[in-house]
Structures are given as C-alpha cells and as structure tokens.
Write an enzyme that holds these catalytic residues in place. Sequence first.
Site, short mmCIF file in Angstrom:
data_model
loop_
_atom_site.label_atom_id
_atom_site.label_comp_id
_atom_site.label_asym_id
_atom_site.label_seq_id
_atom_site.Cartn_x
_atom_site.Cartn_y
_atom_site.Cartn_z
N SER A 1 0.87 -1.02 0.23
CA SER A 1 0.10 -0.01 0.03
C SER A 1 0.96 1.11 0.13
O SER A 1 2.02 1.24 0.24
CB SER A 1 -0.96 0.10 1.22
OG SER A 1 -1.62 1.14 1.43
N TYR B 1 -1.84 -0.72 10.10
CA TYR B 1 -1.96 -1.00 8.84
C TYR B 1 -0.42 -0.61 8.21
O TYR B 1 0.15 -1.39 7.32
CB TYR B 1 -3.01 -0.49 7.90
CG TYR B 1 -3.27 -0.38 6.75
CD1 TYR B 1 -3.83 -1.55 6.38
CD2 TYR B 1 -2.66 0.43 5.63
CE1 TYR B 1 -4.13 -1.76 4.81
CE2 TYR B 1 -3.08 0.31 4.48
CZ TYR B 1 -3.48 -0.98 3.94
OH TYR B 1 -3.68 -0.96 2.60
#
Length: 312
Positions: A170, A183
């Site tokens: 990501s 995350y």
Amino acid sequence: MNDRMKWMIAGAGALSAAAAVGLLTRRGSYSFRDRAVFITGGSRGLGLLMARGFAEEGARLTLVSRDSEDLQAAESELMETGAPVLTLNCDVRDRSQVQETIDASVKMQGSIDVLINNAGVIQVGPFEEMQLEDFQAAMATHAWGPLYTMLAALPHMRRQGGVRSVNISSIGGKIAVPHLMPYSMSKFALAGLSDGMRGELRKYGIFVTSVYPGLMRTGSHVFAHTKGKQSDELAWFSFMATNPLFAINASRAARQIIEACRKGQPELVITTQANLAVIAQGLAPGLVARFSALVDQFLPGPVTKVEERKAA
C-alpha cells in the site's frame, strides 16, 4: 574525459537500454493462459477483480479466503465465465493452514505459476486507541501471511521457473498514514519482505512485484475496524475511500497489477497522488512529516475520560 571514453560510455548505455527493452519485451509476452493463479483474499474487492482479469485470459484460479459465503459467491460468478476455479478456506495467519492450502492447490491445479498475496485487514483510529492485538493482527495478515504463502509455494515455483509473485502492499507501506498505524507498520514490513525476496529469488526465475496502491474504490471500507470515536472515524475513511477525487477505480487498478505481473515489473505505485507522495517523501521528508501532523489535527481525537463516562 577523452572522446574515446565518452563514446565507450555512450555505447555501453545504449547496449544497456537495448537489453532492457528486449527484456521488457520478453516479459511482456508472458501469457496467463492455462497458468495456475493463486490469490489470497480473492473472494471480494481487489482480489476478486484481479481474478476476473486473470479468468478473461484463460488462467486456472485458486481463490483463498476465510469467508465461505464470499468464496461461494465468487466461485459461482467466475464459473459462469467458463474459468476453472478452485476455492479454499484458509486463514493466512495460520502457517499450517497455509501449507495445507498450497499443497491442496498444487495437487489439484498441478502447479502455482502466479502467487498473489492480497489478503488484508485495516484498523482505523488514533494511535492512543490501538491495542497491541491490533498491531499483531495486522502483522499476522500482511507480513507473516505472505511469508507463509511464499515459503510454502517456493519449492513448487523453483521447479517451474519463469513464474510470478505479487505482493499487494500500500502507499501506507511507503509513507505512514495518520490513524492507520497498524496497517502502515505491517505494510512497511510486507514491502521489505517483497523487495528482499525479489533479489534472492530472481536466480530461480521467479519475478517478484511489489504493488503500492493508493486508495481504491473497492467497497472494502465497510469492513474496516474502527477504534475510538467509531462513527467519526468511519465517516472520514468512507468519504476518502469512495470519492473519485482521492480513490482510483478498483477495476483499473486490477488491470495495472495484472500488467505489472505479466512484465515481472519490480514495483508498481498506483495513482498519481500516491506517486507524488512517494516523490515528496524522498525529496522532503520533513515537509511530509509536518503535513502528516497537520492532517492528524483534523481527524477525530481519542475518546476522553468524560466521553467514556457518558458512554457508560
């Protein structure tokens, strides 16, 4: 530097460029027809979109997820296209389950030609509201899970050569994002794993691609685990994840990933905003840090003691 040396350097550069173009051309001719493609988190969202793309090219699919209902729905949809589809329940956080699932897939499909590590979780909220378990869950899914699948698949992939492994990290794996601490931490870990594997597996004919998407309109925001002021956290995250100004169409992202996989591309950063953020981080990390702190000021704060008493 004399003229002869300049011509030698120019010639070497030209030869390198020609070799690179030739290499990319060869990689670009890679066909997914009758290739066995294994996708974790393949029952919905980006995973399912990639599965559709591979199915259109004649691949044999293995989709892995913890959710049986989503897997059944994905299987029914893809079977209607005529694509061979195998669905297997597996929690990528459990190494023994991963090994059993990889072995079952190879037994039924005959090989693993493309491994896509896509399974993910996301926790949204201020750092003060996160528990150790939140970090452990993110690391187990985004770092240990891909490691388990790669370790289990490697013996099969080494024998085949010319295969692909794609790790969906990501933009949060390149730049830490406020209110997404577990995350970001785990996606940074996946980025390191993917980049390290790329260098060490190339000698076996295994091309490893690291993918860094920005926000995508996959609908996955509804599965986010919010912490702290939950409704406020869900509101800002949902707005960002569904707004075309900030989030790319997920089908478009899936196509880009498939092409990067085909070429054996080392890295893919998706969305213009994400590319600009990466450039800014490299050139002016201090400025990015100040901007991140500014953004944090506009996000919901942690629950106060007074709010806790009112809620009770």
